[in-house]
Design a protein around this motif. Structure first.
Motif, PDB file in Angstrom:
ATOM      1  N   MET A   1      16.465  21.566  -6.599  1.00  0.00           N
ATOM      2  CA  MET A   1      15.222  20.835  -6.362  1.00  0.00           C
ATOM      3  C   MET A   1      15.487  19.437  -5.798  1.00  0.00           C
ATOM      4  N   THR A   2      16.599  18.822  -6.227  1.00  0.00           N
ATOM      5  CA  THR A   2      16.919  17.486  -5.720  1.00  0.00           C
ATOM      6  C   THR A   2      17.098  17.503  -4.207  1.00  0.00           C
ATOM      7  N   ALA A   3      17.796  18.527  -3.711  1.00  0.00           N
ATOM      8  CA  ALA A   3      18.000  18.628  -2.266  1.00  0.00           C
ATOM      9  C   ALA A   3      16.673  18.827  -1.538  1.00  0.00           C
ATOM     10  N   LEU A   4      15.785  19.623  -2.115  1.00  0.00           N
ATOM     11  CA  LEU A   4      14.476  19.836  -1.497  1.00  0.00           C
ATOM     12  C   LEU A   4      13.656  18.549  -1.484  1.00  0.00           C
ATOM     13  N   LEU A   5      13.743  17.778  -2.553  1.00  0.00           N
ATOM     14  CA  LEU A   5      13.010  16.509  -2.595  1.00  0.00           C
ATOM     15  C   LEU A   5      13.541  15.540  -1.542  1.00  0.00           C
ATOM     16  N   ARG A   6      14.864  15.495  -1.395  1.00  0.00           N
ATOM     17  CA  ARG A   6      15.436  14.634  -0.348  1.00  0.00           C
ATOM     18  C   ARG A   6      14.991  15.106   1.034  1.00  0.00           C
ATOM     19  N   TYR A   7      14.970  16.411   1.218  1.00  0.00           N
ATOM     20  CA  TYR A   7      14.556  16.984   2.502  1.00  0.00           C
ATOM     21  C   TYR A   7      13.099  16.642   2.801  1.00  0.00           C
ATOM     22  N   GLN A   8      12.225  16.822   1.817  1.00  0.00           N
ATOM     23  CA  GLN A   8      10.810  16.518   2.028  1.00  0.00           C
ATOM     24  C   GLN A   8      10.595  15.019   2.242  1.00  0.00           C
ATOM     25  N   GLY A   9      11.338  14.205   1.510  1.00  0.00           N
ATOM     26  CA  GLY A   9      11.227  12.764   1.703  1.00  0.00           C
ATOM     27  C   GLY A   9      11.664  12.338   3.094  1.00  0.00           C
ATOM     28  N   ALA A  10      12.753  12.933   3.577  1.00  0.00           N
ATOM     29  CA  ALA A  10      13.227  12.611   4.923  1.00  0.00           C
ATOM     30  C   ALA A  10      12.220  13.061   5.978  1.00  0.00           C
ATOM     31  N   LEU A  11      11.625  14.242   5.769  1.00  0.00           N
ATOM     32  CA  LEU A  11      10.598  14.713   6.703  1.00  0.00           C
ATOM     33  C   LEU A  11       9.428  13.735   6.764  1.00  0.00           C
ATOM     34  N   LEU A  12       8.995  13.283   5.606  1.00  0.00           N
ATOM     35  CA  LEU A  12       7.856  12.372   5.555  1.00  0.00           C
ATOM     36  C   LEU A  12       8.175  11.054   6.245  1.00  0.00           C
ATOM     37  N   LEU A  13       9.339  10.504   5.971  1.00  0.00           N
ATOM     38  CA  LEU A  13       9.705   9.222   6.575  1.00  0.00           C
ATOM     39  C   LEU A  13       9.840   9.339   8.089  1.00  0.00           C
ATOM     40  N   ARG A  14      10.475  10.401   8.552  1.00  0.00           N
ATOM     41  CA  ARG A  14      10.684  10.556   9.992  1.00  0.00           C
ATOM     42  C   ARG A  14       9.379  10.824  10.733  1.00  0.00           C
ATOM     43  N   SER A  15       8.449  11.486  10.067  1.00  0.00           N
ATOM     44  CA  SER A  15       7.191  11.819  10.736  1.00  0.00           C
ATOM     45  C   SER A  15       6.317  10.596  10.981  1.00  0.00           C
ATOM     46  N   GLN A  16       6.501   9.562  10.166  1.00  0.00           N
ATOM     47  CA  GLN A  16       5.698   8.334  10.216  1.00  0.00           C
ATOM     48  C   GLN A  16       4.215   8.580   9.928  1.00  0.00           C
ATOM     49  N   ARG A  17       3.886   9.766   9.438  1.00  0.00           N
ATOM     50  CA  ARG A  17       2.492  10.040   9.085  1.00  0.00           C
ATOM     51  C   ARG A  17       2.081   9.316   7.805  1.00  0.00           C
ATOM     52  N   TRP A  18       3.055   8.786   7.077  1.00  0.00           N
ATOM     53  CA  TRP A  18       2.747   8.031   5.867  1.00  0.00           C
ATOM     54  C   TRP A  18       2.194   6.642   6.188  1.00  0.00           C
ATOM     55  N   LEU A  19       2.376   6.187   7.435  1.00  0.00           N
ATOM     56  CA  LEU A  19       1.972   4.823   7.771  1.00  0.00           C
ATOM     57  C   LEU A  19       0.469   4.606   7.596  1.00  0.00           C
ATOM     58  N   ALA A  20      -0.339   5.534   8.071  1.00  0.00           N
ATOM     59  CA  ALA A  20      -1.793   5.346   8.006  1.00  0.00           C
ATOM     60  C   ALA A  20      -2.290   5.215   6.567  1.00  0.00           C
ATOM     61  N   PRO A  21      -1.949   6.145   5.653  1.00  0.00           N
ATOM     62  CA  PRO A  21      -2.436   5.967   4.282  1.00  0.00           C
ATOM     63  C   PRO A  21      -1.878   4.726   3.594  1.00  0.00           C
ATOM     64  N   PHE A  22      -0.623   4.383   3.871  1.00  0.00           N
ATOM     65  CA  PHE A  22      -0.051   3.210   3.219  1.00  0.00           C
ATOM     66  C   PHE A  22      -0.670   1.919   3.751  1.00  0.00           C
ATOM     67  N   VAL A  23      -0.905   1.855   5.052  1.00  0.00           N
ATOM     68  CA  VAL A  23      -1.541   0.661   5.617  1.00  0.00           C
ATOM     69  C   VAL A  23      -2.972   0.535   5.104  1.00  0.00           C
ATOM     70  N   ALA A  24      -3.689   1.657   5.039  1.00  0.00           N
ATOM     71  CA  ALA A  24      -5.058   1.620   4.519  1.00  0.00           C
ATOM     72  C   ALA A  24      -5.071   1.148   3.065  1.00  0.00           C
ATOM     73  N   TYR A  25      -4.131   1.638   2.272  1.00  0.00           N
ATOM     74  CA  TYR A  25      -4.084   1.221   0.862  1.00  0.00           C
ATOM     75  C   TYR A  25      -3.683  -0.244   0.739  1.00  0.00           C
ATOM     76  N   ALA A  26      -2.745  -0.688   1.568  1.00  0.00           N
ATOM     77  CA  ALA A  26      -2.344  -2.095   1.533  1.00  0.00           C
ATOM     78  C   ALA A  26      -3.524  -3.003   1.875  1.00  0.00           C
ATOM     79  N   ALA A  27      -4.327  -2.595   2.854  1.00  0.00           N
ATOM     80  CA  ALA A  27      -5.509  -3.386   3.208  1.00  0.00           C
ATOM     81  C   ALA A  27      -6.514  -3.392   2.062  1.00  0.00           C
ATOM     82  N   PHE A  28      -6.688  -2.241   1.425  1.00  0.00           N
ATOM     83  CA  PHE A  28      -7.592  -2.135   0.274  1.00  0.00           C
ATOM     84  C   PHE A  28      -7.161  -3.086  -0.837  1.00  0.00           C
ATOM     85  N   VAL A  29      -5.871  -3.115  -1.120  1.00  0.00           N
ATOM     86  CA  VAL A  29      -5.356  -3.988  -2.177  1.00  0.00           C
ATOM     87  C   VAL A  29      -5.475  -5.456  -1.774  1.00  0.00           C
ATOM     88  N   ALA A  30      -5.150  -5.762  -0.526  1.00  0.00           N
ATOM     89  CA  ALA A  30      -5.198  -7.151  -0.069  1.00  0.00           C
ATOM     90  C   ALA A  30      -6.615  -7.716  -0.126  1.00  0.00           C
TER      91      ALA A  30
END
Length: 216
Positions: A1-30
């Protein structure tokens, strides 16, 4: 499972699709957290924003992998484990964002009435409750339970809204307890909400993983 988690994490980071939700949440918090505000109010505000963030991020994680790569991973490790790793990756990203927001609230907001230790414990638990609740929404509104993107987005948005306004929701109960504690100066520890959120997330994740095993 550890290898799968690393794999999924790498996929997410490389895709950059996390940027939109994180930026939206950062703006919400700010926008909502200001220096000098009661710390419990700010922690509750930051935690509430994690529900839609978690739903969004989990949906990204379960649809992030190309079909051929997903089939290969499922053949090697099993579809249940692969899907569970995607769900856990979305939850982990949400918890990271929540921890950063809670840390900012503890640093800049007024915690004299409750004490930093009690506020930190209560804030951590409410953060976990909202992240788990939002992850359950994301699991139920994403692939393979909801295959059409438009339907999934609508389901995630509606589910997040209901999780924040319906009285039985653990997220609503935990946030309400934290905000009420700001009025009384007492940081309530929402252990019941934590248990309910864990059960809800486990049930939703199990349903999604079993559906992934059947449908691929």
């Amino acid at each position: 499972m550890t290898a799968l988690l690393r794999y999924q994490g790498a996929l997410l980071l490389r895709s950059q699709r996390w940027l939109a939700p994180f930026v939206a949440y950062a703006a919400f918090v700010a926008v909502g957290i200001r220096p000098g505000d009661p710390v419990l109010d700010s922690l509750g505000y930051a935690a509430a924003g994690l529900v839609p963030l978690a739903a969004w991020l989990v949906r990204i994680c379960v649809t992030n992998e190309p079909g051929a790569a997903r089939d290969c991973a499922a053949a090697a490790a099993g579809p249940v484990r692969v899907h569970a790793a995607a769900l856990l990756t979305g939850l982990a990203g949400t918890l990271l964002a929540g921890a950063l927001a809670a840390g900012a609230a503890l640093l800049v907001c007024d915690g004299a009435a409750t004490g930093p230790g009690a506020a930190a414990v209560a804030g951590a638990l409410v953060t976990a409750v909202c992240a788990l609740t939002g992850s359950a929404v994301g699991a139920l509104s994403g692939r393979p339970l909801v295959r059409r993107r438009g339907h999934g987005i609508l389901a995630a948005a509606l589910g997040s809204l209901l999780a924040l306004v319906l009285a039985p929701s653990p997220a609503r109960g935990a946030v309400t307890a934290l905000v009420s504690g700001a009025r009384s100066g007492t940081a309530e520890v929402p252990l019941t909400a934590v248990a309910v959120a864990l059960a809800l997330a486990a049930a939703a994740g199990t349903a999604a993983c079993l559906a992934a095993a059947r449908r691929g």
